[in-house]
Enzyme design. Structure first.
Site, PDB file in Angstrom:
ATOM      1  N   ASP A  76      50.314  50.695  32.035  1.00  0.00           N
ATOM      2  CA  ASP A  76      49.822  51.949  31.448  1.00  0.00           C
ATOM      3  C   ASP A  76      50.517  52.181  30.115  1.00  0.00           C
ATOM      4  O   ASP A  76      51.678  52.579  30.071  1.00  0.00           O
ATOM      5  CB  ASP A  76      50.116  53.083  32.450  1.00  0.00           C
ATOM      6  CG  ASP A  76      49.707  54.440  31.918  1.00  0.00           C
ATOM      7  OD1 ASP A  76      48.983  54.490  30.904  1.00  0.00           O
ATOM      8  OD2 ASP A  76      50.105  55.445  32.532  1.00  0.00           O
ATOM      9  N   ASN A 109      49.694  54.373  27.670  1.00  0.00           N
ATOM     10  CA  ASN A 109      49.751  55.745  27.140  1.00  0.00           C
ATOM     11  C   ASN A 109      50.264  56.748  28.176  1.00  0.00           C
ATOM     12  O   ASN A 109      50.179  57.954  27.993  1.00  0.00           O
ATOM     13  CB  ASN A 109      48.388  56.174  26.592  1.00  0.00           C
ATOM     14  CG  ASN A 109      47.327  56.167  27.682  1.00  0.00           C
ATOM     15  OD1 ASN A 109      47.596  55.751  28.811  1.00  0.00           O
ATOM     16  ND2 ASN A 109      46.139  56.624  27.365  1.00  0.00           N
ATOM     17  N   ASP A 115      49.325  57.922  31.031  1.00  0.00           N
ATOM     18  CA  ASP A 115      48.497  58.941  31.682  1.00  0.00           C
ATOM     19  C   ASP A 115      48.338  58.634  33.175  1.00  0.00           C
ATOM     20  O   ASP A 115      47.551  59.268  33.867  1.00  0.00           O
ATOM     21  CB  ASP A 115      47.121  59.048  31.005  1.00  0.00           C
ATOM     22  CG  ASP A 115      46.323  57.745  31.103  1.00  0.00           C
ATOM     23  OD1 ASP A 115      46.855  56.734  31.620  1.00  0.00           O
ATOM     24  OD2 ASP A 115      45.160  57.727  30.660  1.00  0.00           O
ATOM     25  N   ASP A 136      45.601  50.424  31.217  1.00  0.00           N
ATOM     26  CA  ASP A 136      44.632  50.344  30.127  1.00  0.00           C
ATOM     27  C   ASP A 136      44.712  48.980  29.432  1.00  0.00           C
ATOM     28  O   ASP A 136      45.587  48.163  29.744  1.00  0.00           O
ATOM     29  CB  ASP A 136      44.854  51.490  29.126  1.00  0.00           C
ATOM     30  CG  ASP A 136      46.334  51.675  28.814  1.00  0.00           C
ATOM     31  OD1 ASP A 136      46.957  50.665  28.438  1.00  0.00           O
ATOM     32  OD2 ASP A 136      46.863  52.791  28.989  1.00  0.00           O
ATOM     33  N   ASP A 162      29.426  40.324  40.078  1.00  0.00           N
ATOM     34  CA  ASP A 162      29.654  41.223  41.205  1.00  0.00           C
ATOM     35  C   ASP A 162      28.435  41.234  42.133  1.00  0.00           C
ATOM     36  O   ASP A 162      27.291  41.303  41.668  1.00  0.00           O
ATOM     37  CB  ASP A 162      29.883  42.637  40.641  1.00  0.00           C
ATOM     38  CG  ASP A 162      30.210  43.647  41.717  1.00  0.00           C
ATOM     39  OD1 ASP A 162      31.228  43.482  42.390  1.00  0.00           O
ATOM     40  OD2 ASP A 162      29.434  44.614  41.893  1.00  0.00           O
ATOM     41  N   GLU A 215      30.941  36.467  43.234  1.00  0.00           N
ATOM     42  CA  GLU A 215      31.413  37.159  44.433  1.00  0.00           C
ATOM     43  C   GLU A 215      30.435  36.791  45.548  1.00  0.00           C
ATOM     44  O   GLU A 215      29.449  37.479  45.792  1.00  0.00           O
ATOM     45  CB  GLU A 215      31.443  38.679  44.240  1.00  0.00           C
ATOM     46  CG  GLU A 215      32.170  39.332  45.400  1.00  0.00           C
ATOM     47  CD  GLU A 215      31.860  40.812  45.615  1.00  0.00           C
ATOM     48  OE1 GLU A 215      32.559  41.436  46.422  1.00  0.00           O
ATOM     49  OE2 GLU A 215      30.917  41.330  45.001  1.00  0.00           O
TER      50      GLU A 215
HETATM   51  C1  GLC Z   1      31.955  44.434  44.777  1.00  0.00           C
HETATM   52  C2  GLC Z   1      33.304  44.898  44.279  1.00  0.00           C
HETATM   53  C3  GLC Z   1      33.680  46.146  45.020  1.00  0.00           C
HETATM   54  C4  GLC Z   1      32.631  47.202  44.746  1.00  0.00           C
HETATM   55  C5  GLC Z   1      31.245  46.678  45.134  1.00  0.00           C
HETATM   56  C6  GLC Z   1      30.159  47.581  44.636  1.00  0.00           C
HETATM   57  O1  GLC Z   1      31.993  44.091  46.113  1.00  0.00           O
HETATM   58  O2  GLC Z   1      34.243  43.881  44.450  1.00  0.00           O
HETATM   59  O3  GLC Z   1      34.949  46.611  44.627  1.00  0.00           O
HETATM   60  O4  GLC Z   1      32.920  48.358  45.463  1.00  0.00           O
HETATM   61  O5  GLC Z   1      31.002  45.425  44.540  1.00  0.00           O
HETATM   62  O6  GLC Z   1      30.014  47.460  43.257  1.00  0.00           O
END
Ligand code: GLC
Length: 596
Positions: A70, A72, A74, A78, A249, A309
């Site tokens: 981090d 900054n 907060d 980042d 994803d 994924e």
């Molecule tokens: C993938 C990501 C997960 C997210 C899901 C919905 O599985 O790894 O973190 O919640 O997609 O986007």
């Protein structure tokens, strides 16, 4: 002789190239605000004599940007924070970082609900910060991989705002809208992964929209060519800024059955109280592969890598993601490996043999932002640090590319919320107490033993476990026996040892229930990896005659056992509880082989 010298020179040149990001695909030094023009190009030359590409020699590292550093103060990490840690990553032996979504987002799913694919969320910085991070990373020989949330957008994305505004709006067909079966009756029985019906009624236009995850994450309609084209353009936008690839994803769920057949119902209920079901009609539909092949064509123009994924249940399913001609994902993640959740050599052997024989290059992960940390999954509560080294000794020496999750290298542990009101991840609140959510594996990186582990001087967005006092970068860097120093040594070895980079995988002593051992064989050398996965000392012997390594000794390369000499006997090797031995076996010189 001259030919041999030329070959060595060639290999040295390739070895040098492999450590540098491809200069032709990323700008030498991107201007802070001006993206470099995209340049299509022929596939890059391999980085070694075996025909491997850069990502096959690389070590990847997943960064959850909220939690890394981090700058900054907060309380949330980042991009400038990440940029400040490039020296650390370089020293660790990281070649590419995958940054989970840092794009504008209402943060319902902590960034996996994207409201603009071509910008940076102000909580993480600006596009110019991104460009600076990219150029700093390039100077360190580190590539940047971004997370591409393809299945859905945020409900605050301008496409969805328009889509829900009327049945005839321009973007209506960018999402999946259907009539219900009647009042309060969604179009079918599909259940969202994050609880409740997968259909959300929208009062304004009196139709339901589909969401595989949260209602705030409406699914894109990938059957609409305009969606495909806009999303493909997103990847080009980032490639032209020097990004070296994407982690894709939730690829399994891009498509749904257009006829909306009900899914078969299974016995029991899930943590959210919904009936279990088999996702027959909304998961892994064959159309996914057309999209992946298209994305791959774009990626190839930029020498980029696509990581998937990919939640597969067997290697046949995994193979489909490599594509029929290796023309889909170069790196579909092997999550089956994470399902071997005990220190069991027989189970690891089975799983590794299967994936080692897959249609493409294996990709090993131990944990990530959705999976409990490996320190807790494998730890026995007494020998966790030793076990963390054993697991490193395993997934960092296999044939394939490893993806480390930040903090694994210092033995970070899960810090699950103690009460429901502490939970930040919405699924943890919905499913409490069976499902505690994923906060536990997403806590801030532990940099030192000052308050808040040196992550921030503000209030960290998630609490840091007390283990930060001993398990942090600063303390471990000073301890030659720490998990961190072991990772650094192991990755240095992995980057320089040809057997670890190129060698095949040969399981040894396949019936041993306690000790996992194998060779990584390349030309006239082999690396022997021996992992005692038990709490008792073990005695092992190796007969490597069949593999052509008849010497009785291995040259020690790295071990967690104090007092082990430069050479170890293969016929009588004593292993301490939860220990790692890595040594090199060589073939006998031709003359001493004469009688064989
Ligand atoms: C993938 C990501 C997960 C997210 C899901 C919905 O599985 O790894 O973190 O919640 O997609 O986007």
């Amino acid at each position: 002789m001259a030919r041999k010298f030329c070959f060595l020179l060639f290999c040295a040149f390739l070895a040098l190239c492999q450590r540098l990001p491809a200069q032709s695909t990323a700008p030498a030094k991107p201007a802070a605000t001006k993206p470099t023009k995209s340049v299509g190009q022929a596939p890059a030359p391999p980085v070694d004599a075996e025909g491997h590409q850069w990502w096959q020699h690389a070590v990847f590292y997943e960064i959850y940007p909220r939690s890394f550093a981090d700058s900054n103060n907060d309380g949330v990490g980042d991009l400038n924070g990440i940029a400040s840690k490039l020296d650390y990553l370089k020293k660790l032996g990281v070649d590419a970082v995958w940054i989970t979504p840092c794009f504008p987002s209402p943060q319902v799913d902590f960034g996996y609900d994207v409201s603009d694919y071509e910008d940076i969320d102000s909580m993480y910085g600006t596009l110019s910060d991104f460009d600076q991070l990219q150029s700093g990373a390039q100077e360190h020989g580190i590539r940047i991989i971004l997370d591409f949330v393809m299945n859905h957008t945020s409900d605050q994305h301008k496409w969805f705002i328009d889509s829900r505004s009327s049945r005839t709006s321009k973007y209506r067909d960018w999402y999946i809208w259907r009539d219900g079966k009647g009042p309060n009756h969604p179009p079918n029985n599909w259940v969202a992964l994050f609880g409740g019906s997968a259909w959300q009624f929208d009062g304004k236009t009196k139709q339901y929209y589909y969401h595989y995850f949260y209602p705030q994450q409406p699914d894109l309609n990938w059957r609409n060519p305009a969606v495909k084209s806009a999303m493909f353009d997103v990847t080009k936008f980032w490639y032209s800024r020097g990004v070296a690839g994407f982690r894709l994803d939730a690829v399994d769920t891009l498509f749904e059955d257009p006829e909306l057949h009900d899914n078969p119902v299974l016995p029991g209920k899930n943590s959210y109280g919904d009936l279990n079901e088999k996702n027959e009609y909304n998961d892994k539909l064959p159309e996914v592969h057309d999209i992946l092949q298209g994305l791959r064509k774009v990626a190839d123009n930029y020498n980029a890598v696509l990581i998937g994924e990919t939640w597969t249940s067997d290697v046949q399913e995994l193979n489909q993601y490599y594509g029929p001609h290796g023309n889909e994902l170069q790196m579909p993640m092997d999550f089956m490996f994470t399902k071997v959740d005990k220190l069991s050599p027989p189970e690891f052997r089975k799983q590794i043999a299967a994936v080692d024989g897959a249609a493409g290059w294996p990709v090993y992960v131990l944990s990530n932002h959705d999976i409990e940390r490996s320190y807790n999954r494998y730890g026995d509560g007494k020998h966790n640090d030793e076990i963390a080294k054993v697991m490193a000794g395993l997934y960092l020496t296999l044939r394939g590319t490893p993806i480390l999750y930040y903090g694994e290298e210092i033995g970070m542990q899960n810090n699950n919320p103690k009460t429901k009101k502490d939970v930040k991840d919405p699924i943890g609140r919905l499913g409490w107490p069976n499902e505690k959510g994923r906060d536990g594996e997403r806590t801030p990186m532990q940099w030192d033993n000052t308050p808040n582990a040196g992550f921030t001087t503000g209030i960290p967005w998630l609490p840091i476990p007390v283990s930060y006092r001993t398990h942090n970068v600063d303390t471990e860097q000073k301890d030659p026996n720490s998990i961190l120093v072991f990772y650094q040594r192991l990755l240095a070895l992995r980057h320089t040892n040809p057997s670890l980079l190129e060698g095949d995988y040969v399981a040894l002593n396949k019936n041993d229930p306690n000790v996992m051992s194998y060779l990584r064989r390349y030309k006239d050398k082999a690396v022997l990896v021996v992992l005692n996965m038990s709490a008792a000392p073990q005695k092992v012997r190796f007969d490597l005659e069949a593999q052509g390594f008849s010497s009785d000794e291995a040259r020690t390369l790295l071990t967690t056992m104090p007092g082990v000499r430069d050479k170890a006997s293969l016929s009588d090797m004593n292993l301490a509880p939860f220990s790692v031995y890595i040594g090199e076996a060589t073939k006998p010189a031709r003359s001493s082989n004469a009688g064989n």
